[in-house]
Scaffold this motif. Structure first.
Motif, PDB file in Angstrom:
ATOM      1  N   THR A   1      -4.794  -5.064  -2.272  1.00 27.19           N
ATOM      2  CA  THR A   1      -4.187  -3.896  -1.627  1.00 27.19           C
ATOM      3  C   THR A   1      -4.127  -2.721  -2.588  1.00 27.19           C
ATOM      4  OG1 THR A   1      -2.851  -5.309  -0.185  1.00 27.19           O
ATOM      5  CG2 THR A   1      -2.133  -3.026  -0.456  1.00 27.19           C
ATOM      6  N   LYS A   2      -3.700  -2.977  -3.805  1.00 30.00           N
ATOM      7  CA  LYS A   2      -3.614  -1.901  -4.797  1.00 30.00           C
ATOM      8  C   LYS A   2      -5.001  -1.367  -5.133  1.00 30.00           C
ATOM      9  CE  LYS A   2       0.814  -3.037  -6.922  1.00 30.00           C
ATOM     10  NZ  LYS A   2       1.356  -1.671  -6.780  1.00 30.00           N
ATOM     11  N   LEU A   3      -5.999  -2.236  -5.142  1.00 27.71           N
ATOM     12  CA  LEU A   3      -7.359  -1.776  -5.389  1.00 27.71           C
ATOM     13  C   LEU A   3      -7.827  -0.840  -4.281  1.00 27.71           C
ATOM     14  CD1 LEU A   3     -10.064  -1.819  -6.871  1.00 27.71           C
ATOM     15  CD2 LEU A   3     -10.646  -3.894  -5.585  1.00 27.71           C
ATOM     16  N   LEU A   4      -7.567  -1.196  -3.031  1.00 28.05           N
ATOM     17  CA  LEU A   4      -7.969  -0.333  -1.922  1.00 28.05           C
ATOM     18  C   LEU A   4      -7.287   1.026  -2.008  1.00 28.05           C
ATOM     19  CD1 LEU A   4      -8.021  -2.798   1.123  1.00 28.05           C
ATOM     20  CD2 LEU A   4      -9.966  -1.902  -0.185  1.00 28.05           C
ATOM     21  N   VAL A   5      -6.022   1.029  -2.377  1.00 30.61           N
ATOM     22  CA  VAL A   5      -5.310   2.305  -2.530  1.00 30.61           C
ATOM     23  C   VAL A   5      -5.918   3.121  -3.659  1.00 30.61           C
ATOM     24  CG1 VAL A   5      -3.101   3.366  -3.116  1.00 30.61           C
ATOM     25  CG2 VAL A   5      -3.171   1.418  -1.554  1.00 30.61           C
ATOM     26  N   ALA A   6      -6.181   2.480  -4.794  1.00 30.45           N
ATOM     27  CA  ALA A   6      -6.774   3.189  -5.929  1.00 30.45           C
ATOM     28  C   ALA A   6      -8.141   3.752  -5.569  1.00 30.45           C
ATOM     29  CB  ALA A   6      -6.883   2.246  -7.130  1.00 30.45           C
ATOM     30  N   ILE A   7      -8.941   2.983  -4.836  1.00 32.73           N
ATOM     31  CA  ILE A   7     -10.250   3.468  -4.410  1.00 32.73           C
ATOM     32  C   ILE A   7     -10.099   4.672  -3.489  1.00 32.73           C
ATOM     33  CG2 ILE A   7     -12.275   2.920  -2.995  1.00 32.73           C
ATOM     34  CD1 ILE A   7     -12.083   0.051  -4.062  1.00 32.73           C
ATOM     35  N   GLY A   8      -9.171   4.573  -2.526  1.00 31.51           N
ATOM     36  CA  GLY A   8      -8.971   5.676  -1.599  1.00 31.51           C
ATOM     37  C   GLY A   8      -8.563   6.958  -2.301  1.00 31.51           C
TER      38      GLY A   8
ATOM     39  N   ALA B   1       0.831  -1.207   0.000  1.00 29.21           N
ATOM     40  CA  ALA B   1       0.000   0.000   0.000  1.00 29.21           C
ATOM     41  C   ALA B   1       0.864   1.255   0.000  1.00 29.21           C
ATOM     42  CB  ALA B   1      -0.918  -0.008   1.221  1.00 29.21           C
ATOM     43  N   ARG B   2       1.907   1.257   0.825  1.00 31.31           N
ATOM     44  CA  ARG B   2       2.772   2.439   0.900  1.00 31.31           C
ATOM     45  C   ARG B   2       3.470   2.695  -0.433  1.00 31.31           C
ATOM     46  NH1 ARG B   2       5.372   0.852   4.772  1.00 31.31           N
ATOM     47  NH2 ARG B   2       7.318   0.153   3.807  1.00 31.31           N
ATOM     48  N   LEU B   3       3.970   1.648  -1.064  1.00 31.45           N
ATOM     49  CA  LEU B   3       4.634   1.802  -2.357  1.00 31.45           C
ATOM     50  C   LEU B   3       3.662   2.284  -3.435  1.00 31.45           C
ATOM     51  CD1 LEU B   3       6.864  -1.417  -2.345  1.00 31.45           C
ATOM     52  CD2 LEU B   3       7.607   0.946  -1.985  1.00 31.45           C
ATOM     53  N   THR B   4       2.426   1.811  -3.371  1.00 30.97           N
ATOM     54  CA  THR B   4       1.430   2.217  -4.362  1.00 30.97           C
ATOM     55  C   THR B   4       1.041   3.679  -4.177  1.00 30.97           C
ATOM     56  OG1 THR B   4       0.574  -0.057  -4.371  1.00 30.97           O
ATOM     57  CG2 THR B   4      -0.801   1.643  -5.375  1.00 30.97           C
ATOM     58  N   TYR B   5       0.843   4.101  -2.931  1.00 38.88           N
ATOM     59  CA  TYR B   5       0.548   5.513  -2.672  1.00 38.88           C
ATOM     60  C   TYR B   5       1.686   6.400  -3.171  1.00 38.88           C
ATOM     61  CZ  TYR B   5      -3.659   5.166   0.216  1.00 38.88           C
ATOM     62  OH  TYR B   5      -4.951   4.979   0.651  1.00 38.88           O
ATOM     63  N   ARG B   6       2.913   5.954  -2.932  1.00 36.89           N
ATOM     64  CA  ARG B   6       4.071   6.742  -3.368  1.00 36.89           C
ATOM     65  C   ARG B   6       4.109   6.847  -4.897  1.00 36.89           C
ATOM     66  NH1 ARG B   6       9.572   4.644  -1.001  1.00 36.89           N
ATOM     67  NH2 ARG B   6       8.374   5.102   0.892  1.00 36.89           N
TER      68      ARG B   6
ATOM     69  N   THR C   1      -5.145   2.606 -13.296  1.00 41.20           N
ATOM     70  CA  THR C   1      -4.039   2.113 -14.114  1.00 41.20           C
ATOM     71  C   THR C   1      -2.694   2.406 -13.453  1.00 41.20           C
ATOM     72  OG1 THR C   1      -3.920   4.180 -15.398  1.00 41.20           O
ATOM     73  CG2 THR C   1      -5.375   2.444 -16.214  1.00 41.20           C
ATOM     74  N   GLY C   2      -2.589   3.535 -12.762  1.00 43.18           N
ATOM     75  CA  GLY C   2      -1.316   3.900 -12.138  1.00 43.18           C
ATOM     76  C   GLY C   2      -0.958   3.050 -10.942  1.00 43.18           C
ATOM     77  N   ALA C   3      -1.937   2.327 -10.393  1.00 41.35           N
ATOM     78  CA  ALA C   3      -1.657   1.501  -9.218  1.00 41.35           C
ATOM     79  C   ALA C   3      -0.768   0.310  -9.547  1.00 41.35           C
ATOM     80  CB  ALA C   3      -2.963   1.023  -8.591  1.00 41.35           C
ATOM     81  N   ILE C   4      -0.833  -0.159 -10.811  1.00 41.25           N
ATOM     82  CA  ILE C   4      -0.021  -1.340 -11.151  1.00 41.25           C
ATOM     83  C   ILE C   4       0.550  -1.276 -12.557  1.00 41.25           C
ATOM     84  CG2 ILE C   4      -1.922  -2.718 -12.099  1.00 41.25           C
ATOM     85  CD1 ILE C   4      -0.675  -5.137 -10.577  1.00 41.25           C
ATOM     86  N   GLY C   5      -0.083  -0.550 -13.463  1.00 40.69           N
ATOM     87  CA  GLY C   5       0.355  -0.537 -14.851  1.00 40.69           C
ATOM     88  C   GLY C   5       1.810  -0.174 -15.057  1.00 40.69           C
ATOM     89  N   PRO C   6       2.302   0.935 -14.464  1.00 41.05           N
ATOM     90  CA  PRO C   6       3.708   1.306 -14.673  1.00 41.05           C
ATOM     91  C   PRO C   6       4.689   0.253 -14.186  1.00 41.05           C
ATOM     92  CG  PRO C   6       2.467   3.164 -13.828  1.00 41.05           C
ATOM     93  CD  PRO C   6       1.559   1.972 -13.738  1.00 41.05           C
TER      94      PRO C   6
END
Length: 258
Positions: free
Chosen positions: A117-124, A26-31, A89-94
């Motif tokens: 986890t990435k979905l929850l971050v993207a939703i937030g 989650a932290r890496l995805t937010y960053r 798309t930015g949560a995992i695509g890059p």
């Protein structure tokens, strides 16, 4: 004489528990979402909505029809899906595009956990940059007359969940996820799903409006989809997109995996 239950045999004390949320992921995805140029677009669109609301209120005063046009047309019809594209798309695509996802997949983290986890971050992120500005813009436009600001904010939050799941899926199945996401957001949601009657049933925007109208006064928001069907379609799309994104991520193999 002691007995051992099947649960005790399969889950001995001290065994690690499988979690659907991983704080490090989650932290890496937010960053990744908030530390790059994507963050600029995330801030620009809500700022544009708020500035537009201020300008309209100053020039024309409070007007329910104008407020509904801006909140339904620009905010829910264009801004929310675009933010969903950026966050989903930015949560995992890059990571898949540049190959850095292999470092994440090499960790002892279940791949469904990574996706969830990435979905929850993207939703937030999508909710924060869409539903909250929509609520603020609604109050600025007409002071929440007919509970319009609340209704559209609820619709934006609901749509954020479905968009995040859909565009996260795009990020796992194609290297052109942003292009496909923009086509969906700008052509299907903003044009086809708004103007063509039959296509409205397959529009996330219409599903979200069906939920949002329950939070607003009667007639403030309208949808071409009935609430029970809208809820089924929202849950179905979110669930299927998340499940299939997890399967796609499982299909990615690392060197040495069998």
């Amino acid at each position: 004489m002691s007995t051992t239950t099947p649960a005790a045999r399969t889950a001995p004390p001290g065994a690690p528990k499988v979690s659907l949320f991983h704080p490090t992921v989650a932290r890496l995805t937010y960053r990744a979402l908030l530390g790059r140029r994507r963050a600029l677009i995330l801030f620009v669109l809500p700022a544009l909505l708020v500035l537009l609301a201020v300008a309209v209120r100053v020039l024309t005063g409070a007007d329910d029809a104008t407020a509904g046009g801006i909140l339904g047309g620009f905010a829910l019809g264009t801004m929310v899906p675009l933010i969903g594209v950026i966050a989903g798309t930015g949560a995992i695509g890059p990571e898949i595009d540049d190959g850095s996802v292999v470092y994440l997949l090499a960790k002892p983290v279940p791949r469904p956990t990574i996706i969830f986890t990435k979905l929850l971050v993207a939703i937030g992120v999508t909710v924060a940059f869409s539903a909250l500005p929509v609520l603020l813009a609604g109050f600025l436009l007409n002071g929440n007359s007919q509970q319009m600001a609340v209704g559209y904010a609820v619709a934006a939050a609901v749509a954020s969940v479905a968009y995040s799941a859909l565009f996260l899926l795009f990020g796992t199945i194609t290297r052109h996820a942003v292009v496909f996401g923009l086509v969906y957001a700008l052509i299907w949601e903003a044009f086809v799903g708004t103007l063509i009657p039959g296509a409205k049933t397959l529009s996330v925007q219409q599903w979200a409006l069906a939920v949002g109208q329950k939070a607003a006064a009667d007639g403030a928001l309208t949808s071409d989809v009935q609430l029970p069907l809208a809820l089924c379609l929202l849950v179905g799309l979110t669930g299927v997109a998340t499940w299939y994104a997890g399967r796609r991520l499982k299909a990615l193999t690392l060197a040495g995996e069998e």
